[in-house]
Design a protein around this motif. Structure first.
Motif, short mmCIF file in Angstrom:
data_model
loop_
_atom_site.label_atom_id
_atom_site.label_comp_id
_atom_site.label_asym_id
_atom_site.label_seq_id
_atom_site.Cartn_x
_atom_site.Cartn_y
_atom_site.Cartn_z
N LEU A 19 0.82 -1.20 0.00
CA LEU A 19 0.00 0.00 0.00
C LEU A 19 0.86 1.25 0.00
CD1 LEU A 19 -2.79 1.50 0.49
CD2 LEU A 19 -2.26 1.30 2.94
N ASN A 20 0.47 2.22 -0.83
CA ASN A 20 1.02 3.57 -0.77
C ASN A 20 -0.16 4.52 -0.65
OD1 ASN A 20 2.21 6.06 -1.09
ND2 ASN A 20 3.03 5.68 -3.12
N ILE A 21 -0.32 5.12 0.53
CA ILE A 21 -1.44 6.02 0.77
C ILE A 21 -1.39 7.22 -0.18
CG2 ILE A 21 -2.40 7.69 2.42
CD1 ILE A 21 -1.88 5.70 4.62
N ASP A 22 -0.19 7.72 -0.45
CA ASP A 22 -0.03 8.93 -1.25
C ASP A 22 0.23 8.56 -2.71
OD1 ASP A 22 -0.24 10.68 1.05
OD2 ASP A 22 1.72 9.87 1.62
N GLY A 23 -0.65 7.76 -3.27
CA GLY A 23 -0.48 7.29 -4.63
C GLY A 23 -1.34 8.04 -5.62
N GLY A 47 -9.96 6.54 -3.89
CA GLY A 47 -9.17 7.06 -2.79
C GLY A 47 -7.79 7.52 -3.21
N ARG A 48 -7.40 7.20 -4.46
CA ARG A 48 -6.06 7.49 -4.99
C ARG A 48 -4.98 6.82 -4.17
NH1 ARG A 48 -5.65 10.70 -9.12
NH2 ARG A 48 -3.53 11.37 -8.64
N PHE A 49 -5.27 5.57 -3.74
CA PHE A 49 -4.30 4.75 -3.04
C PHE A 49 -3.68 3.78 -4.05
CE2 PHE A 49 -7.97 5.12 0.03
CZ PHE A 49 -7.46 6.22 0.72
N ASP A 50 -2.36 3.64 -4.05
CA ASP A 50 -1.73 2.60 -4.84
C ASP A 50 -1.81 1.30 -4.04
OD1 ASP A 50 -1.16 4.46 -6.76
OD2 ASP A 50 0.98 4.60 -6.31
N LEU A 51 -2.37 0.26 -4.65
CA LEU A 51 -2.65 -0.97 -3.91
C LEU A 51 -2.34 -2.19 -4.76
CD1 LEU A 51 -3.86 -2.38 -1.39
CD2 LEU A 51 -6.12 -2.12 -2.49
N GLU A 52 -1.46 -3.03 -4.24
CA GLU A 52 -1.25 -4.36 -4.80
C GLU A 52 -1.71 -5.36 -3.75
OE1 GLU A 52 2.72 -5.12 -6.20
OE2 GLU A 52 2.92 -3.07 -6.99
N PHE A 78 -3.14 0.29 6.42
CA PHE A 78 -3.38 1.72 6.63
C PHE A 78 -2.87 2.15 8.00
CE2 PHE A 78 -6.05 1.50 2.91
CZ PHE A 78 -5.95 2.77 2.36
N SER A 79 -3.10 1.33 9.01
CA SER A 79 -2.64 1.67 10.35
C SER A 79 -1.12 1.81 10.40
CB SER A 79 -3.11 0.60 11.35
OG SER A 79 -2.74 0.96 12.66
N GLU A 80 -0.43 0.85 9.78
CA GLU A 80 1.03 0.89 9.77
C GLU A 80 1.54 2.10 8.98
OE1 GLU A 80 4.39 -1.76 7.62
OE2 GLU A 80 3.21 -2.85 9.13
#
Length: 196
Positions: A19-23, A47-52, A78-80
Motif C-alpha cells: 500500500l502507498n497512501i499517497d499514490g 481514494g487514490r491509493f496505490d494498492l497491490e 493503513f494503520s502501519e
C-alpha cells in the motif's frame, strides 16, 4: 512516503498487500472473488491509493474468510502506513450518488474501531459475492485501523449500485481523513495527545 507491506498467512487464507497512501490510484488486485476485486479496485482508484493485493483463500467453502481477512490486512496496512497519525485530518465524509443510489460514508480515525452500517441490499449475492460480507468487511477494517466507520444508505434499489457506492464513498472519505492537514502537519489531532 506513507507505505506498508503486509503478509498474512493462516490455514484459511494467504494474503500479501503493498500500500502507498499517497499514490495515484494504481491497483493490481486478485482475490479469486470477481466482485470483490471490482470493489477494491474502485476503493483504491477513488481514494487514490496505490494498492497491490493478492489473496489465496478457501473460496470453495465460501468467500467469508477471504473477504474478512483482506479487510484485516487492509486495515493493518493503513494503520502501519499512518504510524502515530501525526498531521492527518482524522475525519472524512462523502455523500456518493450512484445512479438511483445515494450512500453516506463517514469515518473518524479515533483509535476506536467500530462499524455502523445501515444498508438495505436486496440481493443475497452479487456474482460470486455474498452481500452479507459487506458488513463483515467494514467491521474488520474498522477494528484493525482503529476507526469509526459509518455507511448509511439514503436511497437505492439496485444491489450492485448500493455496494459500489459504499466502496467508492469509503475510498473518498478515507482519502480525506488520511490527508495531511496543512494547517497542523506536525500535530496529532487529539486533545489526548495520542490516537493509538
Amino acid at each position: 512516503m506513507r507505505t506498508a507491506n503486509i503478509i498474512r498467512n493462516t490455514s484459511e487464507t494467504k494474503i500479501t498487500c503493498k500500500l502507498n497512501i499517497d499514490g495515484t490510484g494504481k491497483q493490481q488486485i486478485k482475490t479469486k472473488i470477481g466482485f470483490l476485486d471490482h470493489m477494491l479496485e474502485l476503493f483504491a482508484r477513488h481514494g487514490r491509493f496505490d494498492l497491490e493485493l493478492n489473496a489465496d483463500g478457501d473460496v470453495w467453502v465460501d468467500g467469508h474468510h477471504t473477504a474478512e481477512d483482506i479487510a484485516i490486512v487492509l486495515g493493518r496496512a493503513f494503520s502501519e502506513a499512518l504510524g502515530e497519525r501525526r498531521g492527518i485530518v482524522r475525519y472524512g465524509s462523502m455523500i456518493l450518488p450512484m445512479d438511483e443510489t445515494l450512500v453516506m460514508a463517514a469515518l473518524d480515525i479515533s483509535g476506536r474501531g467500530i462499524a455502523c452500517l445501515n444498508l438495505a441490499i436486496p440481493a443475497q449475492r452479487i456474482g460470486d459475492f455474498d452481500t452479507e460480507l459487506v458488513e463483515e468487511f467494514f467491521v474488520a477494517f474498522a477494528r484493525e485501523l482503529g476507526a469509526a466507520i459509518h455507511l448509511q444508505q439514503l436511497a437505492g434499489k439496485n444491489s450492485h449500485h448500493i455496494v459500489e457506492a459504499c466502496f467508492k464513498g469509503f475510498g473518498r472519505a478515507l482519502a480525506d481523513a488520511v490527508a495531511i492537514n496543512q494547517l497542523a502537519p506536525d500535530e496529532i489531532p487529539s486533545t489526548k495527545g495520542t490516537i493509538l
